[in-house]
Design a protein around this motif. Structure first.
Motif: not given
Length: 424
Positions: A256-259, A263-269, A304-311, A337-341
């Motif tokens: 709903g907002v940029r993260v 810690s917030e990403l950990e909650e979502a995952v 300002e773009n960042y995308w990543n995935e790990t398996t 990575r720190w510094g991205f929304e």
């Protein structure tokens, strides 16, 4: 042998109709239901369709039109819709011993051997309307593809009163209907294949019905051959009474907002993994591979773009929410990575096997006291009875300020004690 008869029952404008059941004042008014974060129109009443609003059209583009025509918008209330769907499918199971639940608002029934199918279809419609308040249309034919086609006719032509028994028509009547309707309305064709078929002069359903199945198979695929044969009354697609287990399970949402914080990403995952693991257990499967991904908005500037995935392959297959969440969080910390929304995160479970083919872990050690399986079973039992998320891992957090926006959501009239509909 009796002629084969397959019925396709479809709830009209399902999400909108669910909202109207509990708010009758919405009848006859233009209503849309919006996607996650109130982004796009994913359900439209007939009044909104008449205004030219397209499926998937962004809500911000519709605000001026909404003010002009008093369009009423709702956020998607998935809990309510799922419960109403379960009610409809349970009722439909009473009308035939063979049922295939195709989607949240569609269901196939095998009516082979039944008599007076048009009155029977009307009985189905009236029962669903009386018991749930939802309007449905019924299409009946000798194959699943023709049943979907008949349902489309029943929905678009009011003179049929919501039921179209295509198999009861003469060959001439069937061809007249096929010539009236564009080929893109056929199940399995849609917007993607229709332009390609038009290049070969196939404009209508009748054109496709008359095409050579072998030639079209060579030009397209075996699926196209099956569609053509089904349009000619040759059954190629059987009813699936038992839903096939998924080969992979994905759970993801936009925020709903940029993260920005880990810690917030950990909650979502953690939340997404709990939901994915619950789906995994419902189909009695175990996962062998965990993937986690995060990304920023695709509308950002390139820098300002960042995308990543790990398996991460697991040492042994599991259905434990605890183990799967630990693995996903470990993967998240590797790609963060720190510094991205960040706009979105998600998890994927793959390498799925069922309980019968799951290999035991020769070197696995059971913890003292309750095993993980016993603990997860207790969590599932409580959550199924008291509502999803009643018992959850602490890694999911409490506030969850990143949750998707649903500013226009209606009440959970049938699943929340505090929001039950009161009648005075």
């Amino acid at each position: 042998m009796p002629h084969r008869a397959i019925a396709l029952i479809d709830v009209n404008n399902f999400y909108v109709s669910c909202e109207r059941v509990f708010n009758p004042h919405l009848e006859g008014k233009p209503v849309v239901v919006l996607s996650n974060n109130d982004g796009c129109a994913v359900a439209r009443s007939n009044e909104v369709k008449a205004l030219g609003v397209k499926m998937g059209q962004p809500w911000f583009q519709l605000k001026e039109l909404a003010r002009k025509h008093n369009i009423i918008a709702y956020s998607s209330n998935y809990t309510l819709y799922a419960d109403m769907s379960n009610r409809v499918m349970t009722i439909l199971s009473m009308f035939s011993p063979r049922q295939e639940i195709y989607s949240i608002d569609e269901c196939f029934l095998d009516l082979t051997g039944f008599q007076n199918l048009t009155p029977y279809g009307q009985e189905i419609r009236q029962t669903i309307k009386q018991w749930t308040g939802l309007p449905v249309c019924v299409g009946i034919a000798s194959t699943k593809t023709l049943a979907k086609f008949a349902n489309h006719i029943a929905k678009k032509f009011p003179q049929l009163d919501g039921v179209c028994d295509f198999s009861n028509m003469s060959a001439l009547e069937q061809d007249i209907w096929c010539k009236r309707i564009e080929v893109g309305e056929i199940w399995g064709i849609g917007r993607r294949l229709a332009p390609k078929l038009q290049q070969y002069g196939i404009q209508t359903v009748y054109d496709l019905k008359c095409a050579s199945p072998i030639i079209m198979r060579n030009k397209f695929s075996v699926v196209m051959e099956k569609i053509i044969r089904e349009l000619n009354g040759i059954s190629c697609i059987e009813l699936e009474e038992v839903a096939q287990p998924k080969k992979e399970i994905v759970c993801s949402r936009s925020f709903g907002v940029r993260v920005t914080q880990l810690s917030e990403l950990e909650e979502a995952v953690s939340l997404y993994m709990r939901r994915a693991a619950e789906k995994l257990r419902r189909q009695h499967s175990y996962a062998g591979v965990v993937s986690v991904f995060i990304n920023t908005s695709r509308f950002n500037k390139p820098q300002e773009n960042y995308w990543n995935e790990t398996t991460i392959p697991l040492p042994t297959h599991t259905d434990s929410t605890i183990l799967l969440t630990k693995t996903a969080l470990w993967g998240l910390r590797r790609i963060y990575r720190w510094g991205f929304e960040y706009q979105k995160a998600g998890v994927r479970l793959s390498g799925l096997v069922n309980a019968q083919t799951k290999q035991a872990d020769l070197f696995g050690l059971l913890p003292k006291g309750y095993t993980s399986q016993e603990l997860i079973a207790v969590m599932d039992k409580i959550n199924n009875r008291m509502g999803g998320g009643t018992i959850r891992l602490t890694s999911e957090g409490i506030q969850q300020n990143w949750m998707m926006k649903r500013e226009k959501i209606s009440q959970e009239y049938t699943t929340n004690w505090d929001e039950l509909l009161s009648v005075s």
